[in-house]
Design a protein around this motif. Structure first.
Motif, PDB file in Angstrom:
ATOM      1  N   ILE A   1     -11.584  12.056  -3.601  1.00 26.13           N
ATOM      2  CA  ILE A   1     -11.782  10.970  -4.554  1.00 26.13           C
ATOM      3  C   ILE A   1     -10.821   9.817  -4.230  1.00 26.13           C
ATOM      4  O   ILE A   1      -9.646  10.046  -3.920  1.00 26.13           O
ATOM      5  N   THR A   2     -11.340   8.618  -4.270  1.00 25.32           N
ATOM      6  CA  THR A   2     -10.517   7.437  -4.009  1.00 25.32           C
ATOM      7  C   THR A   2      -9.646   7.183  -5.238  1.00 25.32           C
ATOM      8  O   THR A   2     -10.143   7.188  -6.357  1.00 25.32           O
ATOM      9  N   VAL A   3      -8.356   6.978  -5.019  1.00 22.55           N
ATOM     10  CA  VAL A   3      -7.446   6.793  -6.149  1.00 22.55           C
ATOM     11  C   VAL A   3      -6.733   5.443  -6.028  1.00 22.55           C
ATOM     12  O   VAL A   3      -6.185   5.108  -4.974  1.00 22.55           O
ATOM     13  N   VAL A   4      -6.785   4.673  -7.093  1.00 18.66           N
ATOM     14  CA  VAL A   4      -6.014   3.433  -7.158  1.00 18.66           C
ATOM     15  C   VAL A   4      -5.025   3.601  -8.299  1.00 18.66           C
ATOM     16  O   VAL A   4      -5.414   3.721  -9.459  1.00 18.66           O
ATOM     17  N   LEU A   5      -3.743   3.651  -7.968  1.00 18.60           N
ATOM     18  CA  LEU A   5      -2.703   3.935  -8.953  1.00 18.60           C
ATOM     19  C   LEU A   5      -1.854   2.691  -9.191  1.00 18.60           C
ATOM     20  O   LEU A   5      -1.150   2.234  -8.306  1.00 18.60           O
ATOM     21  N   ILE A   6      -1.954   2.160 -10.407  1.00 20.33           N
ATOM     22  CA  ILE A   6      -1.130   1.012 -10.774  1.00 20.33           C
ATOM     23  C   ILE A   6       0.128   1.552 -11.427  1.00 20.33           C
ATOM     24  O   ILE A   6       0.046   2.352 -12.357  1.00 20.33           O
ATOM     25  N   THR A   7       1.289   1.176 -10.923  1.00 20.47           N
ATOM     26  CA  THR A   7       2.517   1.804 -11.422  1.00 20.47           C
ATOM     27  C   THR A   7       3.734   0.889 -11.329  1.00 20.47           C
ATOM     28  O   THR A   7       3.746  -0.074 -10.559  1.00 20.47           O
ATOM     29  N   HIS A   8       4.743   1.210 -12.133  1.00 21.00           N
ATOM     30  CA  HIS A   8       6.046   0.543 -12.033  1.00 21.00           C
ATOM     31  C   HIS A   8       7.046   1.444 -11.321  1.00 21.00           C
ATOM     32  O   HIS A   8       8.205   1.073 -11.166  1.00 21.00           O
ATOM     33  N   TYR A   9       6.620   2.645 -10.971  1.00 18.91           N
ATOM     34  CA  TYR A   9       7.552   3.586 -10.365  1.00 18.91           C
ATOM     35  C   TYR A   9       7.437   3.564  -8.845  1.00 18.91           C
ATOM     36  O   TYR A   9       6.397   3.918  -8.285  1.00 18.91           O
ATOM     37  N   MET A  10       8.517   3.169  -8.184  1.00 16.07           N
ATOM     38  CA  MET A  10       8.511   3.053  -6.733  1.00 16.07           C
ATOM     39  C   MET A  10       8.337   4.425  -6.071  1.00 16.07           C
ATOM     40  O   MET A  10       7.711   4.550  -5.036  1.00 16.07           O
ATOM     41  N   ASP A  11       8.907   5.480  -6.703  1.00 13.93           N
ATOM     42  CA  ASP A  11       8.809   6.794  -6.068  1.00 13.93           C
ATOM     43  C   ASP A  11       7.379   7.328  -6.135  1.00 13.93           C
ATOM     44  O   ASP A  11       7.001   8.185  -5.344  1.00 13.93           O
ATOM     45  N   GLU A  12       6.558   6.825  -7.050  1.00 16.69           N
ATOM     46  CA  GLU A  12       5.143   7.212  -7.051  1.00 16.69           C
ATOM     47  C   GLU A  12       4.399   6.476  -5.934  1.00 16.69           C
ATOM     48  O   GLU A  12       3.555   7.047  -5.247  1.00 16.69           O
ATOM     49  N   ALA A  13       4.755   5.199  -5.739  1.00 17.98           N
ATOM     50  CA  ALA A  13       4.100   4.403  -4.700  1.00 17.98           C
ATOM     51  C   ALA A  13       4.361   4.987  -3.313  1.00 17.98           C
ATOM     52  O   ALA A  13       3.495   4.940  -2.434  1.00 17.98           O
ATOM     53  N   VAL A  14       5.543   5.578  -3.128  1.00 12.69           N
ATOM     54  CA  VAL A  14       5.901   6.176  -1.841  1.00 12.69           C
ATOM     55  C   VAL A  14       4.896   7.260  -1.444  1.00 12.69           C
ATOM     56  O   VAL A  14       4.638   7.500  -0.268  1.00 12.69           O
ATOM     57  N   LYS A  15       4.292   7.913  -2.441  1.00 17.54           N
ATOM     58  CA  LYS A  15       3.370   9.013  -2.156  1.00 17.54           C
ATOM     59  C   LYS A  15       1.954   8.536  -1.814  1.00 17.54           C
ATOM     60  O   LYS A  15       1.089   9.339  -1.499  1.00 17.54           O
ATOM     61  N   ALA A  16       1.702   7.238  -1.898  1.00 14.96           N
ATOM     62  CA  ALA A  16       0.371   6.706  -1.594  1.00 14.96           C
ATOM     63  C   ALA A  16       0.190   6.506  -0.088  1.00 14.96           C
ATOM     64  O   ALA A  16       1.161   6.515   0.667  1.00 14.96           O
ATOM     65  N   ASP A  17      -1.085   6.335   0.352  1.00 13.31           N
ATOM     66  CA  ASP A  17      -1.346   6.005   1.759  1.00 13.31           C
ATOM     67  C   ASP A  17      -1.039   4.539   2.006  1.00 13.31           C
ATOM     68  O   ASP A  17      -0.674   4.128   3.086  1.00 13.31           O
ATOM     69  N   ARG A  18      -1.249   3.753   0.954  1.00 12.95           N
ATOM     70  CA  ARG A  18      -1.175   2.311   1.117  1.00 12.95           C
ATOM     71  C   ARG A  18      -0.613   1.696  -0.163  1.00 12.95           C
ATOM     72  O   ARG A  18      -0.903   2.191  -1.253  1.00 12.95           O
ATOM     73  N   VAL A  19       0.188   0.654  -0.022  1.00 15.09           N
ATOM     74  CA  VAL A  19       0.795  -0.004  -1.183  1.00 15.09           C
ATOM     75  C   VAL A  19       0.449  -1.487  -1.160  1.00 15.09           C
ATOM     76  O   VAL A  19       0.570  -2.147  -0.123  1.00 15.09           O
ATOM     77  N   ILE A  20      -0.023  -1.990  -2.302  1.00 18.31           N
ATOM     78  CA  ILE A  20      -0.301  -3.422  -2.442  1.00 18.31           C
ATOM     79  C   ILE A  20       0.696  -3.970  -3.456  1.00 18.31           C
ATOM     80  O   ILE A  20       0.859  -3.407  -4.536  1.00 18.31           O
ATOM     81  N   VAL A  21       1.398  -5.038  -3.100  1.00 23.97           N
ATOM     82  CA  VAL A  21       2.365  -5.631  -4.027  1.00 23.97           C
ATOM     83  C   VAL A  21       1.825  -6.966  -4.533  1.00 23.97           C
ATOM     84  O   VAL A  21       1.457  -7.839  -3.748  1.00 23.97           O
ATOM     85  N   MET A  22       1.759  -7.100  -5.862  1.00 26.64           N
ATOM     86  CA  MET A  22       1.296  -8.333  -6.499  1.00 26.64           C
ATOM     87  C   MET A  22       2.510  -9.108  -6.999  1.00 26.64           C
ATOM     88  O   MET A  22       3.484  -8.530  -7.473  1.00 26.64           O
ATOM     89  N   ASP A  23       2.435 -10.429  -6.882  1.00 30.06           N
ATOM     90  CA  ASP A  23       3.473 -11.284  -7.469  1.00 30.06           C
ATOM     91  C   ASP A  23       2.776 -12.521  -8.020  1.00 30.06           C
ATOM     92  O   ASP A  23       2.093 -13.234  -7.268  1.00 30.06           O
ATOM     93  N   SER A  24       2.920 -12.758  -9.314  1.00 25.75           N
ATOM     94  CA  SER A  24       2.322 -13.930  -9.966  1.00 25.75           C
ATOM     95  C   SER A  24       0.856 -14.156  -9.580  1.00 25.75           C
ATOM     96  O   SER A  24       0.473 -15.263  -9.219  1.00 25.75           O
TER      97      SER A  24
END
Lengths: 288, 287
Positions: A198-221
């Motif tokens: 299953i494709t998972v898109v995880l929106i989070t404030h926790y950096m240690d959760e993002a580390v476990k993803a295949d890919r990280v997208i960072v949004m700013d403004s």
């Protein structure tokens, strides 16, 4: 966009409606994102950076002001496709208490597929399978409001799974949870992704959760400022800092030590990696 | 000096119905004047039930709450007074904003205390200053502010009552890293400047380690551990068993110590960690 693309944002801008005559600024500015089938993508960004707007655009809760959002090629503005789109992408929100509708766990999980008009026998199977995959099968006859936060969130995830969506978007699903609850939800998400594809898109404030993803997208403004593997993204401390975020704890420590002349390799993200690098460094390179 | 005390405190929900549940059992704890106490515990461990006893929102099923040595539930008047002396800021307090301007929202609490207009104004401005709310924001609608700003307005509303004890339930939950840091800094600064007693409830072991003097751990409605940050976080295995954890950085140091490196494990932030490792390397540390 190719056949493997599940979610595609093409030059998407979005603006929330203002209560006054002055329009609000754009929440999303001309963003382009492609998410492929089977990916585990984390989206990071400060409060108000546009993360939740992406979640709502992904299953036709809101429509872009300009640009297009395609779900498996289906244009989200096409009302006739709304049903198919929501069967492809399901969203789990931050507060589990707002997402539980029934008084028994298995009835809550059955709510989605029942509304899809699925055969009772098939629903039975889907509910059991979904509860098993999030580790909540033993609780199927329990009352949801008596569960812990982590358990409730897993029931909410099972509810989406029972609709057999190919993609689950989670908007800060662990913000209200204790450490164990966070762990439970993360483990469930990783299993769904690795074992069921299953494709998972995880929106989070926790950096240690993002580390476990295949890919990280960072949004700013309202804009995408970084998009890559966790190692690529977290090797840009200046952009991360500017976006109002921070490095994962282990990366932050390794960075600080390097600045003080300690010879640690680049790209350390997890406690395990830090420990290994530290041992190697202290032994003068003799220890593995 | 003890400012707040819970003595043999128990609370049961839905007494006399088939749904009777014990939320907290026989809790004994004291809060010292001027300290920053953190209460941690798994979801459902009784944290919220406990703190709502401190300002008489809940009446104990058994036991007592003492504020400056007096039982707050002794009379209607004393219970009412406790509402102002102990300020409670709930989780996601921004959802409780309702006035047309930021100023009025912050003034709502003090306006109910029978203070003069001049005193109310002074308090609103002091609380706004503590929470970094600029003068030009005071006349805005709270609903036009960002999430982090709304949170600060809500906190200012409780601070403006100038309570002896300020209790905050998950003050940084749902905020981005910068917003988290800002909120924690302003709480620290408020405590240092006013000398008030502050209790924070949190699920973030990192936040707790960075602000608290002392930690009380609740587990299934009872006090499982209590002590300084160092003492409590030295019980890593028990904390994990209770659904909690120790800060990630501390875990690294505990792991390295186990492998024979002579490191101090009372390390909770990356800044402390950096200093400890540099100290270790300087004295020519080896495994």
């Amino acid at each position: 966009m190719n056949d493997n693309t599940l979610i595609s944002f093409r030059d998407v801008s979005y603006r929330y409606e203002s209560d006054t005559d002055t329009p609000l600024p754009l929440a999303l500015k001309n963003i382009n994102i492609d998410i492929k089938k089977g990916e585990f993508v984390a989206i990071l960004g400060h409060n108000g950076s546009g993360k939740s707007t992406i979640a709502k655009l992904s299953n036709a809760i809101i429509m872009p002001e300009s640009g297009k959002v395609y779900i498996k090629g289906m244009d989200t503005v096409d009302e006739k496709l709304e049903y198919d789109i929501r069967q492809t992408v399901g969203v789990v929100f931050q507060n589990p208490d707002n997402q539980i509708v029934a008084t028994i766990v298995e009835e809550d999980v059955a709510f989605g597929p029942e509304n899809l008009g699925i055969e009772p026998k098939e629903i039975r199977k889907r509910v059991d399978d979904a509860l098993k995959s999030v580790g909540m099968y033993d609780y199927r006859f329990h009352q949801p409001h008596k569960l812990s936060g982590g358990q409730k969130q897993r029931v909410a995830i099972a509810g989406i799974m029972a609709m057999q969506t190919e993609c689950i978007v989670l908007d800060e699903p662990t913000a209200m949870l204790d450490p164990k609850g966070r762990e439970e939800v993360m483990t469930a998400m990783q299993r769904l992704n690795k074992e069921l594809g299953i494709t998972v898109v995880l929106i989070t404030h926790y950096m240690d959760e993002a580390v476990k993803a295949d890919r990280v997208i960072v949004m700013d403004s309202g804009e995408v400022v970084l998009d890559g593997t966790p190692r690529e993204v977290f090797s840009q401390p200046d952009i991360i800092e500017h976006a109002g975020l921070e490095l994962p704890e282990s990366a932050k420590l390794a960075n600080e030590l390097r600045k003080n002349g300690v010879e640690l390799p680049e790209g350390i993200l997890t406690p395990e990696e830090f420990i290994e690098a530290f041992k190697f460094c202290v032994s003068g390179g003799n220890e593995k | 000096m003890t400012v707040l005390e819970a003595k043999n405190l128990s609370y049961e929900y839905s007494v006399g119905t088939p749904f009777q549940v014990t939320a907290i059992k026989n809790i004994n704890l004291t809060v010292e004047k001027g300290e920053m106490l953190a209460i941690i515990g798994h979801t459902g461990s009784g944290k919220s039930t406990l703190i709502q006893h401190f300002n008489a929102l809940f009446q104990p099923t058994e036991g007592q709450i003492f504020l400056n040595g007096k039982d707050i539930n002794e009379s209607k008047e004393s219970a009412h007074a406790a509402r102002f002396k102990v300020g409670l800021c709930f989780q996601y307090p921004e959802y409780q904003l309702f006035e047309s301007t930021v100023y009025k929202d912050i003034a709502f609490g003090p306006s109910n205390m029978g203070l003069s207009d001049a005193e109310i104004d002074a308090r609103v401005r002091r609380a706004a200053a503590f929470t970094g709310i600029r003068d030009d924001m005071l006349e805005k609608s709270p609903f036009d502010l960002s999430g982090g700003e709304k949170r600060r307005v809500a906190i200012a509303g409780v601070m403006a009552m100038e309570p002896e004890v300020l209790i905050m339930d998950e003050p940084a939950a749902g905020l981005d890293p910068r917003g988290r840091k800002t909120i924690l800094e302003l709480i620290k600064n408020y405590r240092e400047t006013t000398g008030s007693t502050v209790i924070i409830v949190s699920h973030s072991m990192e936040d707790v380690a960075s602000v608290a003097d002392r930690i009380v751990v609740l587990n299934k409605g009872t006090v499982a551990l209590s002590g300084s940050v160092d003492e409590v976080f030295s019980h890593a295995d028990e904390l994990v068993e209770m659904g909690l954890n120790i800060p990630q950085i501390t875990k690294i140091f505990a792991e390295l110590k186990k492998s024979g490196y002579d490191l101090n494990t009372s390390v909770y932030t990356s800044e402390q960690a950096k200093n400890e490792i540099l100290r270790y390397l300087q004295k020519g540390g080896n495994a």
